[in-house]
Scaffold this active site. Structure first.
Site, short mmCIF file in Angstrom:
data_model
loop_
_atom_site.label_atom_id
_atom_site.label_comp_id
_atom_site.label_asym_id
_atom_site.label_seq_id
_atom_site.Cartn_x
_atom_site.Cartn_y
_atom_site.Cartn_z
N LYS A 17 -17.45 -36.52 -36.27
CA LYS A 17 -17.73 -35.44 -35.30
C LYS A 17 -19.02 -34.71 -35.65
CE LYS A 17 -13.94 -33.00 -35.73
NZ LYS A 17 -13.02 -33.66 -36.66
N ARG A 93 -7.91 -26.29 -32.36
CA ARG A 93 -7.17 -27.15 -33.30
C ARG A 93 -5.68 -27.14 -32.96
NH1 ARG A 93 -11.12 -27.71 -37.24
NH2 ARG A 93 -10.59 -28.43 -39.26
N ARG A 130 -18.06 -38.33 -48.67
CA ARG A 130 -18.85 -37.43 -47.80
C ARG A 130 -19.47 -36.29 -48.59
NH1 ARG A 130 -16.32 -34.48 -42.58
NH2 ARG A 130 -15.16 -33.18 -44.05
N ARG A 162 -17.72 -30.92 -50.42
CA ARG A 162 -16.95 -29.79 -49.91
C ARG A 162 -15.71 -29.53 -50.77
NH1 ARG A 162 -16.23 -30.26 -43.48
NH2 ARG A 162 -14.18 -29.53 -44.11
N ARG A 173 -4.99 -32.06 -44.65
CA ARG A 173 -5.70 -31.83 -43.38
C ARG A 173 -5.41 -32.94 -42.38
NH1 ARG A 173 -10.92 -32.02 -46.07
NH2 ARG A 173 -12.03 -31.85 -44.12
P1 AMP Z 1 -13.71 -28.35 -40.53
O1 AMP Z 1 -15.08 -28.21 -41.12
O2 AMP Z 1 -13.70 -28.36 -39.04
O3 AMP Z 1 -12.92 -29.49 -41.15
O4 AMP Z 1 -12.93 -27.00 -40.94
C1 AMP Z 1 -12.73 -26.66 -42.29
C2 AMP Z 1 -11.53 -25.74 -42.42
O5 AMP Z 1 -11.76 -24.53 -41.66
C3 AMP Z 1 -10.23 -26.29 -41.86
O6 AMP Z 1 -9.56 -27.14 -42.79
C4 AMP Z 1 -9.46 -24.99 -41.60
O7 AMP Z 1 -8.99 -24.42 -42.80
C5 AMP Z 1 -10.55 -24.07 -41.06
N1 AMP Z 1 -10.71 -24.17 -39.59
C6 AMP Z 1 -11.81 -24.57 -38.90
N2 AMP Z 1 -11.60 -24.51 -37.58
C7 AMP Z 1 -10.32 -24.07 -37.42
C8 AMP Z 1 -9.50 -23.83 -36.28
N3 AMP Z 1 -9.96 -24.02 -35.02
N4 AMP Z 1 -8.24 -23.39 -36.49
C9 AMP Z 1 -7.77 -23.18 -37.74
N5 AMP Z 1 -8.48 -23.40 -38.86
C10 AMP Z 1 -9.76 -23.84 -38.71
#
Ligand code: AMP
Length: 218
Positions: A17, A93, A130, A162, A173
């Protein structure tokens, strides 16, 4: 350059993504709104939201719906997003977030929701190698002779592993994705806004599939 669009991109962590969003945002000239990047910036800057979400993020959990909806509402109401559109990455999400987003965007509804489909075993492989630029969010794949420290070739920022790309957090996740986010696919499918994109292939191939899908809808 193509005129704007209002897009959501769904897909498992590691489905590509981030890479596709950078390209789609340049192509459609719309801001790439990544809620993960916004939250990571809040953590780095030690803001009130950052302090509240750090532990949840590090363990791979989901931040509460009301916090996320407030954050996104504020961002999509800025001039760039209202004028050109946006590509939303990492939000919604949950179905609760998706319903809240529909309610806040009735005057400028979503054009299309892209679901980037990549099998779980392939994303597990991708996530373990990654690396991401802390400043511009560009993703990289770590080579065997990984540079340390690693400087981003696009912006000069630090390229890091990360904190939530550990095997435990990755599995958590991915499980959460299946349970919470997969129902979104049904939600958007039922309302005729979903397009599935095969996410296996080179970034160029996937990009072509994604832009063709958006062009057919906008
Ligand atoms: P990502 O970079 O999109 O994988 O987001 C990293 C982390 O941010 C996720 O594992 C969640 O802890 C939090 N996060 C990001 N977007 C959301 C969302 N829309 N709802 C809930 N938690 C989020």
């Amino acid at each position: 350059m193509t005129s704007g669009a209002r897009l959501v991109i769904l897909g498992r962590q590691g489905a590509g993504k981030g890479t596709q969003c950078v390209r789609l945002s340049r192509h459609f000239v719309v801001p790439h709104i990544s809620t993960g990047d916004m939250l990571r910036a809040a953590v780095r800057e030690d803001t009130e939201v950052g302090v509240a979400v750090k532990e949840i993020m590090d363990s791979g959990g989901l931040v509460g719906d009301s916090t996320m909806v407030a954050l996104v509402r504020k961002r999509v109401n800025l001039d760039d997003a209202r004028t050109r559109g946006y590509i939303l990455d990492g939000f919604p999400r949950t179905v609760v977030q998706a319903q809240a987003f529909d309610e806040m965007s009735t005057d400028q509804p979503l054009d299309v929701v892209l679901d980037l489909v990549v099998p779980r075993d392939l994303v597990l492989q991708r996530l373990s190698s990654r690396r991401v630029c802390r400043d511009c969010g560009t993703n990289f794949t770590a080579p065997a002779d990984e540079p340390r420290p690693w400087t981003c070739e696009n912006c000069g920022g630090d390229v890091v592993h990360r904190a939530d790309d550990t095997p435990d957090a990755i599995n958590r996740r991915l499980d959460l994705y299946e349970s919470q986010t997969a129902p979104l696919i049904e939600f958007y499918g039922l309302t005729g806004r979903l397009v599935e994109i095969d996410g296996v292939g080179s970034p160029d191939e996937v990009f072509l599939r994604a832009t063709s899908a958006v062009d057919a809808r906008c």
